[in-house]
Design a protein around this motif. Structure first.
Motif, PDB file in Angstrom:
ATOM      1  N   UNK A  61     126.419  61.304  35.370  1.00 54.50           N
ATOM      2  CA  UNK A  61     127.056  59.891  34.869  1.00 54.50           C
ATOM      3  C   UNK A  61     126.630  58.309  36.093  1.00 54.50           C
ATOM      4  N   UNK A  62     126.395  59.600  37.225  1.00 56.96           N
ATOM      5  CA  UNK A  62     126.194  58.308  37.849  1.00 56.96           C
ATOM      6  C   UNK A  62     124.797  58.537  37.982  1.00 56.96           C
ATOM      7  N   UNK A  63     123.962  58.887  36.958  1.00 56.82           N
ATOM      8  CA  UNK A  63     122.197  58.857  37.726  1.00 56.82           C
ATOM      9  C   UNK A  63     122.065  58.134  36.452  1.00 56.82           C
ATOM     10  N   UNK A  64     122.790  58.106  35.366  1.00 56.33           N
ATOM     11  CA  UNK A  64     122.534  57.356  34.108  1.00 56.33           C
ATOM     12  C   UNK A  64     123.399  56.257  34.342  1.00 56.33           C
ATOM     13  N   UNK A  65     123.862  55.589  35.407  1.00 55.92           N
ATOM     14  CA  UNK A  65     124.381  54.121  35.520  1.00 55.92           C
ATOM     15  C   UNK A  65     123.919  53.620  36.531  1.00 55.92           C
ATOM     16  N   UNK A  66     123.458  51.854  36.003  1.00 57.06           N
ATOM     17  CA  UNK A  66     123.006  51.574  36.852  1.00 57.06           C
ATOM     18  C   UNK A  66     123.867  49.905  37.399  1.00 57.06           C
ATOM     19  N   UNK A  67     124.137  49.822  38.691  1.00 57.25           N
ATOM     20  CA  UNK A  67     124.981  48.779  38.668  1.00 57.25           C
ATOM     21  C   UNK A  67     124.191  47.688  39.861  1.00 57.25           C
ATOM     22  N   UNK A  68     124.205  46.695  39.590  1.00 52.41           N
ATOM     23  CA  UNK A  68     123.716  45.282  40.290  1.00 52.41           C
ATOM     24  C   UNK A  68     124.829  44.550  40.986  1.00 52.41           C
ATOM     25  N   UNK A  69     125.441  43.844  42.570  1.00 48.14           N
ATOM     26  CA  UNK A  69     126.043  42.848  42.643  1.00 48.14           C
ATOM     27  C   UNK A  69     125.653  42.818  43.938  1.00 48.14           C
ATOM     28  N   UNK A  70     126.648  41.437  44.165  1.00 46.72           N
ATOM     29  CA  UNK A  70     126.032  40.450  45.571  1.00 46.72           C
ATOM     30  C   UNK A  70     127.266  40.430  46.062  1.00 46.72           C
ATOM     31  N   UNK A  71     127.884  41.077  47.482  1.00 40.91           N
ATOM     32  CA  UNK A  71     128.592  40.871  48.237  1.00 40.91           C
ATOM     33  C   UNK A  71     129.128  38.775  48.177  1.00 40.91           C
ATOM     34  N   UNK A  72     129.955  38.298  47.893  1.00 40.59           N
ATOM     35  CA  UNK A  72     130.284  36.853  47.685  1.00 40.59           C
ATOM     36  C   UNK A  72     131.163  36.951  49.008  1.00 40.59           C
ATOM     37  N   UNK A  73     132.554  37.981  49.639  1.00 40.41           N
ATOM     38  CA  UNK A  73     133.212  37.373  50.113  1.00 40.41           C
ATOM     39  C   UNK A  73     132.821  37.664  52.266  1.00 40.41           C
ATOM     40  N   UNK A  74     133.412  37.596  53.006  1.00 35.99           N
ATOM     41  CA  UNK A  74     133.058  37.525  53.998  1.00 35.99           C
ATOM     42  C   UNK A  74     133.201  39.338  54.558  1.00 35.99           C
ATOM     43  N   UNK A  75     131.934  40.215  55.118  1.00 34.64           N
ATOM     44  CA  UNK A  75     132.092  41.184  55.372  1.00 34.64           C
ATOM     45  C   UNK A  75     132.807  41.784  56.045  1.00 34.64           C
ATOM     46  N   UNK A  76     133.891  40.968  56.830  1.00 32.18           N
ATOM     47  CA  UNK A  76     135.260  41.365  57.656  1.00 32.18           C
ATOM     48  C   UNK A  76     136.335  41.177  57.282  1.00 32.18           C
ATOM     49  N   UNK A  77     136.383  40.724  55.712  1.00 29.37           N
ATOM     50  CA  UNK A  77     137.505  40.334  54.857  1.00 29.37           C
ATOM     51  C   UNK A  77     138.124  40.791  54.466  1.00 29.37           C
ATOM     52  N   UNK A  78     139.563  41.033  53.926  1.00 24.47           N
ATOM     53  CA  UNK A  78     140.274  42.077  53.599  1.00 24.47           C
ATOM     54  C   UNK A  78     140.266  41.953  51.962  1.00 24.47           C
ATOM     55  N   UNK A  79     139.458  41.060  51.890  1.00 22.46           N
ATOM     56  CA  UNK A  79     139.320  40.891  49.966  1.00 22.46           C
ATOM     57  C   UNK A  79     137.952  40.812  49.619  1.00 22.46           C
ATOM     58  N   UNK A  89     125.021  51.537  31.428  1.00 29.35           N
ATOM     59  CA  UNK A  89     125.156  53.368  31.820  1.00 29.35           C
ATOM     60  C   UNK A  89     124.517  53.904  30.484  1.00 29.35           C
ATOM     61  N   UNK A  90     123.300  54.592  30.587  1.00 27.58           N
ATOM     62  CA  UNK A  90     122.168  55.199  29.658  1.00 27.58           C
ATOM     63  C   UNK A  90     121.636  53.985  28.921  1.00 27.58           C
ATOM     64  N   UNK A  91     121.052  52.589  29.385  1.00 28.45           N
ATOM     65  CA  UNK A  91     120.603  51.888  28.574  1.00 28.45           C
ATOM     66  C   UNK A  91     121.762  50.385  28.320  1.00 28.45           C
ATOM     67  N   UNK A  92     123.070  50.828  27.865  1.00 25.63           N
ATOM     68  CA  UNK A  92     123.506  50.192  27.382  1.00 25.63           C
ATOM     69  C   UNK A  92     124.700  49.463  28.074  1.00 25.63           C
ATOM     70  N   UNK A  93     124.846  47.671  28.111  1.00 23.30           N
ATOM     71  CA  UNK A  93     125.295  47.208  28.901  1.00 23.30           C
ATOM     72  C   UNK A  93     126.597  46.872  28.519  1.00 23.30           C
ATOM     73  N   UNK A  94     127.189  47.044  29.786  1.00 25.17           N
ATOM     74  CA  UNK A  94     128.726  47.091  29.739  1.00 25.17           C
ATOM     75  C   UNK A  94     129.318  45.467  30.562  1.00 25.17           C
ATOM     76  N   UNK A  95     129.051  45.606  31.427  1.00 24.44           N
ATOM     77  CA  UNK A  95     128.865  44.582  32.284  1.00 24.44           C
ATOM     78  C   UNK A  95     127.997  42.931  32.429  1.00 24.44           C
ATOM     79  N   UNK A  96     128.033  42.370  32.219  1.00 29.11           N
ATOM     80  CA  UNK A  96     126.701  41.157  32.078  1.00 29.11           C
ATOM     81  C   UNK A  96     127.276  39.953  32.640  1.00 29.11           C
TER      82      UNK A  96
END
Length: 610
Positions: A61-79, A89-96
């Protein structure tokens, strides 16, 4: 800014943390550190793996999954805020191109239809495939504790690995920013893991989840998988990670443990992300709801009931806006078509309307509300059988001569109009009773008489294990019911249970747990049973599917016996509530919500006396 007193307190805690690190206790083998954290703690990659390596299925499952995203909060923030999040997942877009927003002190209920990617999102967070700062430790409960020689209490209390990681992180943050909010939280965490308080805290949690003092000293190898899952959950609650990820934590619990867990999680003060099919449980725990819909995460303040109300209001407003815009667009298009080539004055007005229309489109039009796909389960008519369908006469039962009796002197009957919910603590014999009535077990004494024509359809938690994972749902059902020759006819049958399009022809192994359960329901219903025995049928189903199941049971003309930890489903379908406890069955003469309140009072007294 913190006061001088707060600064002194922080400095004192920091020195204590360093001291503990220098005088670290050896583990059972006399070696410092211990390996337990790598085996079943919040591992360095942030996932609760309960094993040295991911199993083959999880790795696939991990190998079949592709994830992208950018951290938008401060690196030391608790949020934690992540922008431009996409997941395939397996080429199917689950989140966009959506946003993940998790704020400290909030408890999020993650909801959405089966197969939309809820568990996949939790797994991606747990494996840190999404950019989450290292100081946010993550505990993703994914499986039960492995069998071992350790006792339940030892497994919950072993925290050397976690303590070392927290101490290192505290030193790093203290060097960077001694007034950081997260640093104070780390010092608080280290105090909670203090050895002086360990046994009392661990025992209280295990007791809340149904363990007796004797069971707490029992070795892990002597527990069933369900009880080892409770130990893993106890460990998660004991460690109090900064981010706790729970996927259907009530699946292995009885009603009493569910009520205790609801009260416990309602006190969680960091970040909790919870997937649950129980509206009642979500109402009791959550401060926010995250709805995964149309490949986007949408956020609502409040519990599940508040989410339903707010979403309905927002969608009504959205549809009013959508209809108004469409009316305006239609009117302008008609005007342009009629007068665009007329007199100079009318042509100018038509051109003005065309510009207005272009501006409306450019600024973004309101989208039409897309409803969740509704489905209707279906149990075919079973015909009539004269009562009594099943008669239980003077039945005693125990598993062997050297084990205690589970039931003594049972006397009752089941007919086609019976709608019974079985409740009671784990081990009291709810599933055992269904097995006795089904014929999988035989009474130790007494007799169970069944009508010779009765057909019983039994759904249980391990039914998905009978599925042939390399076959598609369509192939599997055609194999099970060869009398149905036409694929299109079988497609329609499977479609009644919420499996459509590609889901019908994809290998079953690629389906979500909830979708696999739907295959089982299709298989069960087409046996055309007179009686439905449903043992925890809601596990892995989404809320909409549970509602569809409830409607189908109410329309079904046969009898039903239900074991469930879902208070809402019980309230929807049960006409009688039988309490299995103390070797007998007694009828509860009030509704299921009164039974829940009774459990709350009982638990509060037990925890006070413990």
């Amino acid at each position: 800014m913190p006061s001088d007193l707060a600064k002194k307190k922080a400095a004192k805690k920091k020195e204590a943390a360093k001291s503990r690190s220098r005088t670290k206790k050896p583990d059972e083998n006399g070696e410092g550190g211990g390996a337990e954290g790598q085996e079943d703690g919040a591992a360095s990659n942030g996932v609760e793996s309960l094993g040295k390596e991911l199993d083959a299925f999880e790795l696939e499952k991990t190998n079949a999954r592709a994830v992208t995203g950018v951290l938008a909060s401060h690196p030391n923030s608790t949020d934690v805020h992540v922008a431009s999040l996409s997941l395939t997942f397996h080429g199917q877009e689950l989140m966009s191109d959506t946003s993940l927003e998790l704020n400290s002190g909030r408890r999020y209920g993650l909801i959405g239809l089966n197969g939309t990617g809820k568990s996949m999102l939790l797994s991606a967070i747990g494996h840190r495939e999404i950019p989450i700062p290292e100081h946010i430790d993550i505990y993703h409960l994914t499986r039960e504790m492995p069998p071992s020689e350790k006792t339940a209490l030892q497994c919950v209390m072993e925290v050397d690995e976690q303590r070392i990681k927290l101490e290192k992180e505290a030193e790093r943050l203290a060097a960077e920013d001694s007034e950081c909010e997260k640093l104070m939280d780390l010092y608080e965490r280290l105090e909670e893991l203090d050895a002086d308080k360990a046994q009392v805290r661990a025992s209280r949690i295990l007791h809340g989840l149904g363990f007796t003092p004797a069971m707490m000293q029992k070795k892990m190898k002597d527990f069933s998988g369900g009880w080892r899952m409770r130990v893993a959950l106890s460990r998660a609650l004991y460690l109090k990670p900064f981010m706790l990820l729970l996927d259907e934590p009530t699946n292995h619990l009885d009603l009493e443990a569910c009520v205790w867990l609801e009260e416990e999680l309602a006190q969680f003060k960091r970040i909790l992300v919870l997937i649950s099919h129980s509206q009642d449980f979500l109402n009791g725990v959550c401060t926010n709801i995250m709805h995964l819909h149309q490949r986007k995460l949408k956020y609502y303040t409040g519990n599940y009931d508040q989410y339903v109300k707010t979403r309905q209001e927002l969608e009504e407003h959205q549809m009013k806006r959508f209809n108004w815009e469409q009316d305006q667009i239609s009117h302008m298009k008609n005007y342009i078509a009629r007068f665009g080539h007329g007199s100079a004055k009318l042509a100018r007005q038509a051109q003005s309307k065309e510009k207005t229309l272009q501006k409306m489109v450019a600024s973004g039009l309101t989208e039409k509300v897309v409803d969740d796909k509704t489905l209707s389960f279906y149990f075919p008519s079973c015909g009539k059988i004269p009562p009594p369908v099943i008669m239980v006469q003077n039945v005693n039962f125990r598993y062997s001569d050297d084990t205690p009796y589970i039931y003594k002197n049972l006397e009752f009957g089941i007919d086609l109009d019976s709608r019974v919910a079985l409740v009671g603590p784990n081990g009291a014999g709810k599933s055992t009773l269904l097995k006795l009535l089904y014929g999988e077990l035989r009474p130790s004494d007494g007799m169970i008489r069944k009508n010779s024509h009765v057909k019983i359809g039994r759904y249980h938690q391990h039914l998905t294990e009978q599925l042939e994972l390399d076959l598609s749902p369509l192939e599997y059902m055609m194999k099970c019911y060869p009398a149905i020759k036409e694929k299109e006819e079988m497609r329609k049958i499977i479609g009644r249970y919420g499996l459509t399009g590609k889901q019908q022809v994809s290998p079953i192994r690629n389906l979500s747990d909830g979708q696999k359960c739907r295959v089982c329901f299709a298989w069960l219903a087409w046996q055309n049973p007179h009686l439905l025995f449903l043992d925890e049928p809601t596990n892995h189903l989404d809320i909409e599917t549970i509602d569809a199941l409830g409607d189908a049971i109410n329309e079904y003309d046969g009898g039903m016996m239900l074991v469930s930890h879902d208070f809402r489903l019980i309230s929807q379908v049960a006409q009688e509530i039988w309490v299995c406890e103390n070797q007998t069955i007694t009828k509860w003469n009030r509704d299921i919500l009164a039974y829940k309140e009774n459990l709350k009072s009982k638990i509060a007294k037990q925890m006070h006396d413990f």
